[in-house]
Design a protein around this motif. Structure first.
Motif, PDB file in Angstrom:
ATOM      1  N   SER A  29       0.795  -1.226   0.000  1.00  0.00           N
ATOM      2  CA  SER A  29       0.000   0.000   0.000  1.00  0.00           C
ATOM      3  C   SER A  29       0.833   1.284   0.000  1.00  0.00           C
ATOM      4  O   SER A  29       0.275   2.372   0.001  1.00  0.00           O
ATOM      5  CB  SER A  29      -0.961   0.004   1.191  1.00  0.00           C
ATOM      6  N   LEU A  30       2.147   1.160  -0.006  1.00  0.00           N
ATOM      7  CA  LEU A  30       2.987   2.359   0.130  1.00  0.00           C
ATOM      8  C   LEU A  30       3.785   2.642  -1.145  1.00  0.00           C
ATOM      9  O   LEU A  30       3.651   1.941  -2.134  1.00  0.00           O
ATOM     10  CB  LEU A  30       3.909   2.180   1.346  1.00  0.00           C
ATOM     11  N   TYR A  36       8.268  -0.698   2.664  1.00  0.00           N
ATOM     12  CA  TYR A  36       7.649  -1.841   1.968  1.00  0.00           C
ATOM     13  C   TYR A  36       8.188  -1.952   0.536  1.00  0.00           C
ATOM     14  O   TYR A  36       8.388  -3.055   0.028  1.00  0.00           O
ATOM     15  CB  TYR A  36       6.118  -1.681   1.886  1.00  0.00           C
ATOM     16  N   GLU A  68      -5.343  -2.990   1.837  1.00  0.00           N
ATOM     17  CA  GLU A  68      -4.747  -4.235   2.345  1.00  0.00           C
ATOM     18  C   GLU A  68      -5.785  -5.355   2.479  1.00  0.00           C
ATOM     19  O   GLU A  68      -5.505  -6.504   2.184  1.00  0.00           O
ATOM     20  CB  GLU A  68      -4.024  -3.940   3.673  1.00  0.00           C
ATOM     21  N   SER A  86       0.454  -4.745   6.517  1.00  0.00           N
ATOM     22  CA  SER A  86       0.418  -4.702   7.975  1.00  0.00           C
ATOM     23  C   SER A  86      -0.562  -5.775   8.430  1.00  0.00           C
ATOM     24  O   SER A  86      -1.356  -6.285   7.636  1.00  0.00           O
ATOM     25  CB  SER A  86      -0.054  -3.326   8.456  1.00  0.00           C
ATOM     26  N   ASN A 141       6.210  -2.920  10.076  1.00  0.00           N
ATOM     27  CA  ASN A 141       5.700  -1.587   9.768  1.00  0.00           C
ATOM     28  C   ASN A 141       6.275  -0.595  10.786  1.00  0.00           C
ATOM     29  O   ASN A 141       6.926   0.360  10.412  1.00  0.00           O
ATOM     30  CB  ASN A 141       4.171  -1.642   9.780  1.00  0.00           C
ATOM     31  N   ARG A 144       3.374   2.724  16.140  1.00  0.00           N
ATOM     32  CA  ARG A 144       2.465   3.729  15.576  1.00  0.00           C
ATOM     33  C   ARG A 144       2.322   4.944  16.495  1.00  0.00           C
ATOM     34  O   ARG A 144       2.337   4.808  17.718  1.00  0.00           O
ATOM     35  CB  ARG A 144       1.088   3.089  15.313  1.00  0.00           C
ATOM     36  N   ARG A 165      -8.836   8.279  11.958  1.00  0.00           N
ATOM     37  CA  ARG A 165      -8.864   7.089  11.097  1.00  0.00           C
ATOM     38  C   ARG A 165      -8.050   5.977  11.739  1.00  0.00           C
ATOM     39  O   ARG A 165      -6.916   6.205  12.152  1.00  0.00           O
ATOM     40  CB  ARG A 165      -8.304   7.399   9.716  1.00  0.00           C
ATOM     41  N   MET A 167      -7.088   1.600  11.180  1.00  0.00           N
ATOM     42  CA  MET A 167      -7.173   0.504  10.221  1.00  0.00           C
ATOM     43  C   MET A 167      -8.469  -0.253  10.499  1.00  0.00           C
ATOM     44  O   MET A 167      -9.132  -0.049  11.512  1.00  0.00           O
ATOM     45  CB  MET A 167      -5.958  -0.415  10.362  1.00  0.00           C
ATOM     46  N   PHE A 188      -6.260   2.278   3.665  1.00  0.00           N
ATOM     47  CA  PHE A 188      -5.170   3.242   3.561  1.00  0.00           C
ATOM     48  C   PHE A 188      -5.215   4.097   2.283  1.00  0.00           C
ATOM     49  O   PHE A 188      -4.947   5.302   2.349  1.00  0.00           O
ATOM     50  CB  PHE A 188      -3.817   2.529   3.681  1.00  0.00           C
ATOM     51  N   ASN A 205       0.034   6.110  12.540  1.00  0.00           N
ATOM     52  CA  ASN A 205       0.909   5.274  11.726  1.00  0.00           C
ATOM     53  C   ASN A 205       2.343   5.434  12.208  1.00  0.00           C
ATOM     54  O   ASN A 205       2.665   6.419  12.874  1.00  0.00           O
ATOM     55  CB  ASN A 205       0.797   5.682  10.244  1.00  0.00           C
ATOM     56  N   VAL A 209       5.608   5.291   7.728  1.00  0.00           N
ATOM     57  CA  VAL A 209       4.457   5.571   6.859  1.00  0.00           C
ATOM     58  C   VAL A 209       4.185   7.076   6.793  1.00  0.00           C
ATOM     59  O   VAL A 209       3.899   7.619   5.721  1.00  0.00           O
ATOM     60  CB  VAL A 209       3.201   4.816   7.352  1.00  0.00           C
TER      61      VAL A 209
HETATM   62  O1  EAX Z   1       0.747  -1.111   6.085  1.00  0.00           O
HETATM   63  O2  EAX Z   1      -3.237   1.115   6.811  1.00  0.00           O
HETATM   64  C1  EAX Z   1      -2.269   1.487   7.485  1.00  0.00           C
HETATM   65  O3  EAX Z   1      -2.344   2.463   8.239  1.00  0.00           O
HETATM   66  C2  EAX Z   1      -0.963   0.731   7.388  1.00  0.00           C
HETATM   67  O4  EAX Z   1      -0.130   1.082   8.441  1.00  0.00           O
HETATM   68  C3  EAX Z   1      -0.296   1.044   6.066  1.00  0.00           C
HETATM   69  O5  EAX Z   1      -1.158   0.701   5.023  1.00  0.00           O
HETATM   70  C4  EAX Z   1       0.996   0.250   5.905  1.00  0.00           C
END
Ligand code: EAX
Length: 322
Positions: A29-30, A36, A68, A86, A141, A144, A165, A167, A188, A205, A209
């Motif tokens: 996703s990055l 990643y 994800e 993640s 990752n 956070r 927000r 996950m 994400f 995050n 990230v």
């Molecule tokens: O895996 O969704 C998130 O906040 C994750 O930390 C990010 O996609 C990296």
């Protein structure tokens, strides 16, 4: 008897060679330069090298092929090959994984990596394997931290009413509810725009990230809460993996280990250099945070999401790892 021209034979040979070569898509996703991205490239390079070019690969970065959760679903139905993700949405597929998402559980990077590289990590990779997915290796990752556009967050009171927000993770949502925020689960790839448009005030995050996504463009404050460790994992589609020979499977597992090592090295680098980057890009970095009241509230509200189903044994085992 049929006669082939030399050209036709050459074409036939080339087609056969092309068929024997398979390109593996590694989704994440990055950005391609993120921790990643570095890990995805290490996976591809190692797999190509070990297989002598039988396998090659390309990245599908930046959530190009979905968030994800979507990518994990893709592995199950065979539309994705390999995904670095993640554990955020993984508990929806493998509930035992929620043990790793509990806030204030891991003491530091060494603790987390020792757990994941040991017996517990292997058990949980095996659990992933029982749920129509293949867990190749634990990656990373990072710890956070909370960012937002409204105010410096130092205490749970400062989180009060903040649209944050999270996950798509039941444990994290319960934790933030307990700490006083208004959690809003979201994939994400939608997050940057949601922050920009004020749909949510904040997010959480790791530095890895926050820097690679350039959240400083849409967030003013970062509080180094380190409220939860965020593991990543290199997953493969069982539809792909089960069709491989044992030797080929070994290459995939080695490639995943190389990927995780490259990602962890990049996490280390960013843990050193990242805060300076946040400051340089105009964020106010809040470091004087008493974590105890956050931890008390988060544990009270979120641990039962896991323990109601699975009891407390795994938590004790994780804590006991030195
Ligand atoms: O895996 O969704 C998130 O906040 C994750 O930390 C990010 O996609 C990296």
């Amino acid at each position: 008897m049929k006669h082939f021209t030399i050209g036709a034979v050459a074409a036939l040979v080339m087609t056969t060679a092309a068929q024997a070569q398979q390109s593996i898509v590694v989704g994440h996703s990055l950005s391609p330069t993120s921790h990643y991205g570095v890990g995805a490239q290490a996976f591809i390079d190692t797999l190509t090298e070990l297989s002598g070019g039988e396998f090659t690969g390309e990245q599908a970065p930046a959530g190009q092929l979905g968030g994800e959760r979507d990518m994990i679903e893709g592995l199950q139905i065979g539309s994705m090959d390999v995904v670095i993700t993640s554990t955020g949405p993984l508990g929806n597929f493998v509930p035992e994984i929620y043990a790793l998402d509990l806030p204030f559980l891991f003491r530091d990077y060494d603790h987390a990596r020792t757990v994941l590289d040991g017996e517990i990590g292997q058990e949980l990779l095996d659990k992933i394997g029982e749920n129509n997915l293949v867990g190749l290796a634990w990656s990373e990752n990072g710890f956070r931290h909370v960012t937002n556009s409204q105010r410096p967050v130092r205490t749970p009171e400062d989180l009060e009413g903040l649209k944050l927000r999270t996950m798509e993770n039941q444990v994290h949502m319960a934790a933030f509810e307990g700490m006083g925020a208004a959690p809003t689960p979201m994939a994400f790839p939608e997050l940057f725009t949601a922050l920009q448009q004020g749909v949510v005030d904040g997010q959480e995050n790791p530095v890895t990230v926050i820097t690679s996504a350039k959240f400083w463009e849409v967030q003013d404050y970062v509080s180094l809460t380190g409220h939860v460790y965020s593991p990543a994992v290199v997953l493969a589609s069982p539809i792909l993996f089960d069709g491989l020979t044992e030797e080929q499977q070994g290459w995939f597992m080695e490639a995943a280990k190389a990927s995780a090592a490259a990602t962890r090295a990049e996490v280390n680098r960013l843990e050193e250099a990242g805060v300076a980057l946040l400051l340089e890009n105009g964020m106010e970095v809040i470091t004087d945070i008493d974590k105890a009241p956050f931890a008390a509230l988060a544990e009270e509200s979120s641990y039962s999401v896991y323990t109601d189903q699975h009891g407390g044994e795994m938590i004790e085992r994780i804590k006991a790892v030195e």
